[in-house]
Motif scaffolding. Sequence first.
Motif, short mmCIF file in Angstrom:
data_model
loop_
_atom_site.label_atom_id
_atom_site.label_comp_id
_atom_site.label_asym_id
_atom_site.label_seq_id
_atom_site.Cartn_x
_atom_site.Cartn_y
_atom_site.Cartn_z
N SER A 100 5.56 18.87 61.22
CA SER A 100 4.48 19.46 62.03
C SER A 100 3.41 20.07 61.15
O SER A 100 2.24 20.18 61.54
CB SER A 100 5.05 20.52 62.98
OG SER A 100 5.54 21.65 62.27
N MET A 101 3.78 20.47 59.92
CA MET A 101 2.81 20.99 58.96
C MET A 101 2.13 19.86 58.20
O MET A 101 0.91 19.85 58.01
CB MET A 101 3.49 21.94 57.97
CG MET A 101 2.55 22.53 56.94
SD MET A 101 3.40 23.61 55.75
CE MET A 101 2.01 24.38 54.93
N GLU B 276 11.23 31.33 61.70
CA GLU B 276 10.17 31.40 62.70
C GLU B 276 9.64 30.01 63.05
O GLU B 276 8.94 29.37 62.25
CB GLU B 276 9.05 32.32 62.22
CG GLU B 276 9.53 33.74 61.95
CD GLU B 276 8.41 34.75 61.97
OE1 GLU B 276 7.34 34.45 62.53
OE2 GLU B 276 8.62 35.85 61.43
N ILE B 277 9.99 29.54 64.22
CA ILE B 277 9.60 28.21 64.69
C ILE B 277 8.08 28.16 64.89
O ILE B 277 7.48 29.06 65.47
CB ILE B 277 10.33 27.88 66.01
CG1 ILE B 277 11.84 27.82 65.77
CG2 ILE B 277 9.84 26.56 66.59
CD1 ILE B 277 12.65 27.63 67.03
N GLY B 278 7.47 27.11 64.38
CA GLY B 278 6.03 26.91 64.54
C GLY B 278 5.18 27.51 63.45
O GLY B 278 3.97 27.27 63.41
N LEU B 279 5.79 28.28 62.54
CA LEU B 279 5.02 28.92 61.47
C LEU B 279 4.34 27.89 60.58
O LEU B 279 3.15 28.00 60.28
CB LEU B 279 5.94 29.83 60.64
CG LEU B 279 5.34 30.37 59.33
CD1 LEU B 279 4.13 31.25 59.62
CD2 LEU B 279 6.39 31.15 58.54
N ASN C 131 0.51 34.21 58.60
CA ASN C 131 -0.59 33.68 59.42
C ASN C 131 -1.89 34.44 59.16
O ASN C 131 -2.98 33.86 59.19
CB ASN C 131 -0.22 33.74 60.90
CG ASN C 131 0.74 32.64 61.29
OD1 ASN C 131 0.70 31.53 60.73
ND2 ASN C 131 1.62 32.91 62.24
N ALA D 26 3.58 24.80 61.14
CA ALA D 26 2.53 24.06 61.86
C ALA D 26 1.22 24.85 61.86
O ALA D 26 0.14 24.29 61.62
CB ALA D 26 2.97 23.75 63.28
N THR D 27 1.31 26.15 62.12
CA THR D 27 0.12 26.99 62.14
C THR D 27 -0.52 27.09 60.76
O THR D 27 -1.75 27.01 60.61
CB THR D 27 0.46 28.40 62.65
OG1 THR D 27 1.07 28.30 63.93
CG2 THR D 27 -0.77 29.27 62.75
N GLN E 172 -2.42 23.91 59.97
CA GLN E 172 -3.70 23.82 60.68
C GLN E 172 -4.77 24.70 60.05
O GLN E 172 -5.96 24.36 60.06
CB GLN E 172 -3.49 24.20 62.15
CG GLN E 172 -2.65 23.21 62.93
CD GLN E 172 -2.20 23.74 64.27
OE1 GLN E 172 -2.64 24.81 64.69
NE2 GLN E 172 -1.32 23.02 64.94
N LYS F 174 11.54 18.51 61.82
CA LYS F 174 10.55 18.76 62.87
C LYS F 174 9.54 19.82 62.43
O LYS F 174 8.33 19.66 62.62
CB LYS F 174 11.25 19.19 64.16
CG LYS F 174 10.30 19.43 65.32
CD LYS F 174 11.06 19.82 66.57
CE LYS F 174 10.09 20.07 67.74
NZ LYS F 174 10.83 20.47 68.96
N GLU F 175 10.04 20.91 61.83
CA GLU F 175 9.15 21.98 61.38
C GLU F 175 8.26 21.52 60.24
O GLU F 175 7.06 21.81 60.20
CB GLU F 175 9.97 23.20 60.96
CG GLU F 175 10.65 23.92 62.11
CD GLU F 175 9.63 24.47 63.10
OE1 GLU F 175 8.70 25.17 62.67
OE2 GLU F 175 9.77 24.19 64.31
#
Length: 472
Positions: A384-385, A352-355, A328, A357-358, A361, A380-381
Amino acid sequence: MDTMLCDELLQEIFKRLPSTPSAALSVSLVSKRWLNLYRSSKTSLSLRFLPHNSMLASLSSLLSYYPSLSSLSLVLSDSITNANSSTATAFTDHLLFIVSSSCSNLHHLRCLVGPVSVSSLFSLSRSCSQLTCITVSLSKPLYLSWVVSFPCLKELCLYICPNGVNKFGSLLIEELDAEFGLETLFLSGIQAGDEGIGWLWRNCKRLKKLQLKNCASVGDGESFSSFILCVKGLQEVDLRKCRSIVDGVLLKLAENCGSLNSLLVYDGGSKEGLLEFINTCRCNLQKLDLRLPLDLNNTHLSAVAMNLRHLSTLKLQSCCLVTGEGLNTLGTALYNSLEELALINCDVVEREIGLLATLGQNLRMLRKLDLSYNELLVDKELTSMLISCNNLTDLKLRGCRKITGVTLFSVSKNIKCLQSVDIMNCPGIEAEAVEFLVLNCSQMRQMVVEENKVSNTARTWALHKVIEVTSG
């Protein structure tokens, strides 16, 4: 049909055919004339064979059918396990003699059949003076002055054999400096004490690309000081399995090279050496490719974010110690420059969930994304990206075993510019999803997927839309 087209037109058509066995077989079934014209039009030929003397007798005849060859590759399909070094060299020398007699217009030669003698290389230089690229194996001790005999040589690849019968070893000290025009140099198997390499370093002052593989040294004791002379103009450096010399090479690059724009380091080095390079290098590095399972951590990623802000390509493979925090930090720092990202077999992607997606963005400039071999990555992961990566043109998901058709539906909806996708070894993706992707991605030009997942409808539309579908 056989006489409707003139020879010149047929040859132009044949030049545009793929260099595959199926293409050659299809042409040969039409007529003997077509086969002869196909062979005479080919400029590139690759041969794999067994190391039998009977093969040498037929090679000369075979090459006579290919008068336009400019590129030739000769590789054994089996190693010469029972032959000693002198026998292997004699076989290779005979092979090169046939090549030099039959292919005087060669520009590229790759001969990995066995060690080559110095005399056969000098003989080759007299017959094939236009060679710009040579790949051969050499025996020790090394005698490299033959390189000067190829005036057009730009690319040289040398595989160093541990034992040999080179009779010119005693002349090493007497070799005179003779600067030549090499721009690309690949060396494999250099060990400490190997003489002759220093001469190569001293005379490679125009070198732009250097590749070292399985090297424990850059030559004998004096070679490292000579090595500095060739690094100043380097633009690309690849270091693979060279653990004992990586730190020293990186130090010299940081101190002496301001033109480096691409660095690859696989399976070698130390945490401290790599960190020192990132913090002190004076170059405008744009491409960084690292496969360092236990030698890369968040400290390095923070240093990259701080010092390499113009990085456009970042590839990480099997980097176990990297976490989402480090990635990140990179994403925030490189949001305006990074165009290609590869996180291959990096468990942080799955852990790492959400990595993702971040990252999506932050990295809105991404054009190429490779998440291959993250076996536990789920739809899902990934989706989201992809929602944020609207400008992707190249997506690789090979070996992502949990991915399903849901991802492909998301791709077709959100990524309108996609041109290439690799979904090999993704058992969760079925033929219906592949067909949907072919029908709905208007810019698609290449797809890598198993043949049994390509329906007749998908294949028809792929031909209509000029999409190359392979299973490579």
